[in-house]
Design a protein around this motif. Sequence first.
Motif, PDB file in Angstrom:
ATOM      1  N   GLU A   1       0.829  -1.216   0.000  1.00 57.20           N
ATOM      2  CA  GLU A   1       0.000   0.000   0.000  1.00 57.20           C
ATOM      3  C   GLU A   1       0.863   1.266   0.000  1.00 57.20           C
ATOM      4  O   GLU A   1       0.780   2.122   0.875  1.00 57.20           O
ATOM      5  N   TYR A   2       1.659   1.393  -1.035  1.00 59.87           N
ATOM      6  CA  TYR A   2       2.546   2.556  -1.195  1.00 59.87           C
ATOM      7  C   TYR A   2       1.757   3.690  -1.842  1.00 59.87           C
ATOM      8  O   TYR A   2       1.150   3.526  -2.902  1.00 59.87           O
ATOM      9  N   ILE A   3       1.773   4.860  -1.210  1.00 61.67           N
ATOM     10  CA  ILE A   3       0.877   5.932  -1.643  1.00 61.67           C
ATOM     11  C   ILE A   3       1.370   6.619  -2.913  1.00 61.67           C
ATOM     12  O   ILE A   3       2.567   6.826  -3.112  1.00 61.67           O
TER      13      ILE A   3
ATOM     14  N   ARG B   1      -3.159   4.124  -3.666  1.00 62.66           N
ATOM     15  CA  ARG B   1      -1.990   3.369  -3.206  1.00 62.66           C
ATOM     16  C   ARG B   1      -1.744   2.174  -4.132  1.00 62.66           C
ATOM     17  O   ARG B   1      -2.692   1.528  -4.581  1.00 62.66           O
TER      18      ARG B   1
END
Length: 663
Positions: free
Chosen positions: A70-72, A79
């Motif tokens: 869940e990398y923004i 994400r």
Amino acid sequence: MRGEMKNLRAYYSASIREFLRYSSSEILGVIHSNNISAETTIQQSSAWKEEILVLQEQLRPFKDGRIIFEYIIPRMGKRVDVVVLYKNIVFLIEFKCGDTEYKSSACDQVFDYALDLQNFQKESHNKLLAPILVSTRAPDFSGAICENKRILETIKCNAKNITEAISKVAEKYREPSFDYLLWENSEYFPTPTIIEAAQALYRGHNVYDITRNDAGAKNLSVTTDEIHRIIEYSKRNFRKSICFITGVPGAGKTLAGLNIAIQRSVENKGEHAVFLSGNYPLVTVLQEALARDKVEQGKLCGHHIAKSEALRSTSAFIQMIHKYRDSFVGNANIPPEHVVIFDEAQRAWTHEMIKRFMVTKKGIADFNYSEPEFLISTMDRHKDWAVIICLIGGGQEINTGEAGLPEWFDALRRIFNHWDVYVTSQLKDQEYCHGRSWQNIISGLEIHQYDKLHLATSVRSFRTPDLPKLVKAILDGNVILAQEFYKKISQKYPLVLTRDLNKAKDWVSANCRGSTRYGLLASSGALRLKPEGIFVKNEVSIANWFLNGKEDIRSSYAFEDVVTEFDIQGLELDYSVVAWDADFRFDGNVWTYNKFHGNSWKSVNSSERRLYLKNAYRVLLTRARQGMAIFIPKGSDTDLTRRKKYYDGTYNYLKRIGIHELL
């Protein structure tokens, strides 16, 4: 475990070695603990668990990489499901748990993440980015690994062959080493479209989260902060204030206005705010975009929100200025809002225009206000305090009956000279003054000059802030200056010229990947583009044109419908094809202004109508953020309405500037 540390950029981050050492339950617990922004549905939790189990199996051969959940992506307010950093390659993985096919929309989604990182994240500019779509139950897909400008075409995997895909890419490319933690925490300079920005702000993101923070564009934040300061001063001291925000095309005036309206719409402070615009397409698209997004966000949270309900909510926040105005005609009602933002305030109607409208449409014979005067009068009904924020664009008037800036000051001087007036020094420019002197316009008023209210840098075209300057030089007939600006931007902003419409379309399509939006533009007076298959009089659903996907023939992607300056003012595309007709043509020395009437072109002699025509092309030529193709027909001497000389002069003028030809 280290993944338990709070991470604003991701819900979980660890080396692959560490990721493989812990149980799926422990990792899921870390993800849940870092997900503080919204409630987690059972479906989302189940999806995370499945992703963890799949990746713990598939990443087992890889010991020296890093994994991030869940990398923004700040600009998009979204994400990436999973990022794997391995062999100095950035793998972006989008999971579609349970899917049995590889949907094109999902391929575009993960490819868009790669484009976004390449464009806006500092540490990704020179990295190899590999988007992967994992449809967990889909059949094996055997496609070649294809790279274009440091981004691979989306790789399609199921739950069983991720190892194979990553290994193939790692074997094919030998990339220079980089610091994975430095990449993960890299500076990010996003430049959202107005639609993306509105959606992100409406979800609760701050303008600082979704806009660039480099020195060249910082004044967007400075301007909004200055407006908040003026609002607080007015509130504390029971003052009525009017602020004029100016800016170059694409500088973020509308974004600033939306941000202020959202932040001031806090009921427990007693200061509702509303964003008003006379730009019907802009209001329609933003209302629809926010409503669609609200429905989708509801689904993610397990709540069903009817589209009609979502539209009611967004329509209260963003309104057509004319509907808002009419709700106060013939009554003494006090507006519920203490803060009102008027977008493109220079387009407010003159007294003659609104009087004619009130007689013919409303049956009101004695309406004796200009639109600026009446709008100020409605906010003047407040007994305590009120703030009006006028967003002003120079050279943006394109409609008959638009009052321009001076009428706001005339109304203030006639009736409302007790209001505090905040301006920028840029308002002295003739683009705003309509031939009057600045001293004449402000005579009798107490003026506070705050240059922080000016947005000087275009953020629409994130590749170069100089596009509006090039367009101005072109429209002013200043060849030398235009040549200088074209040389300055040509390496960053692709701009081409052609006499073949299909070549223009093919060039734009070839430059656009993922869901990068493109479309066809022409002026509303371009009636002799009809033989080229361009019908500017066709009715177009502007919301469908701007918001629908590639599979929809009503969308901009289809190149079937053209939109005009009236449809696109205030909105933007990534790439555009601008079709140039003989209504605005260069005769070798100067621009000539023409209108097609009956069966022939007539000269436009009115200075006002000439200004509108010039501004129509200014709008069209400043809509594309990343690149543009200009199409000028060859014409035909067998058709007296499309003589070759009507088009050759303009084409040769643009060639002389140096714009690259598609032959």
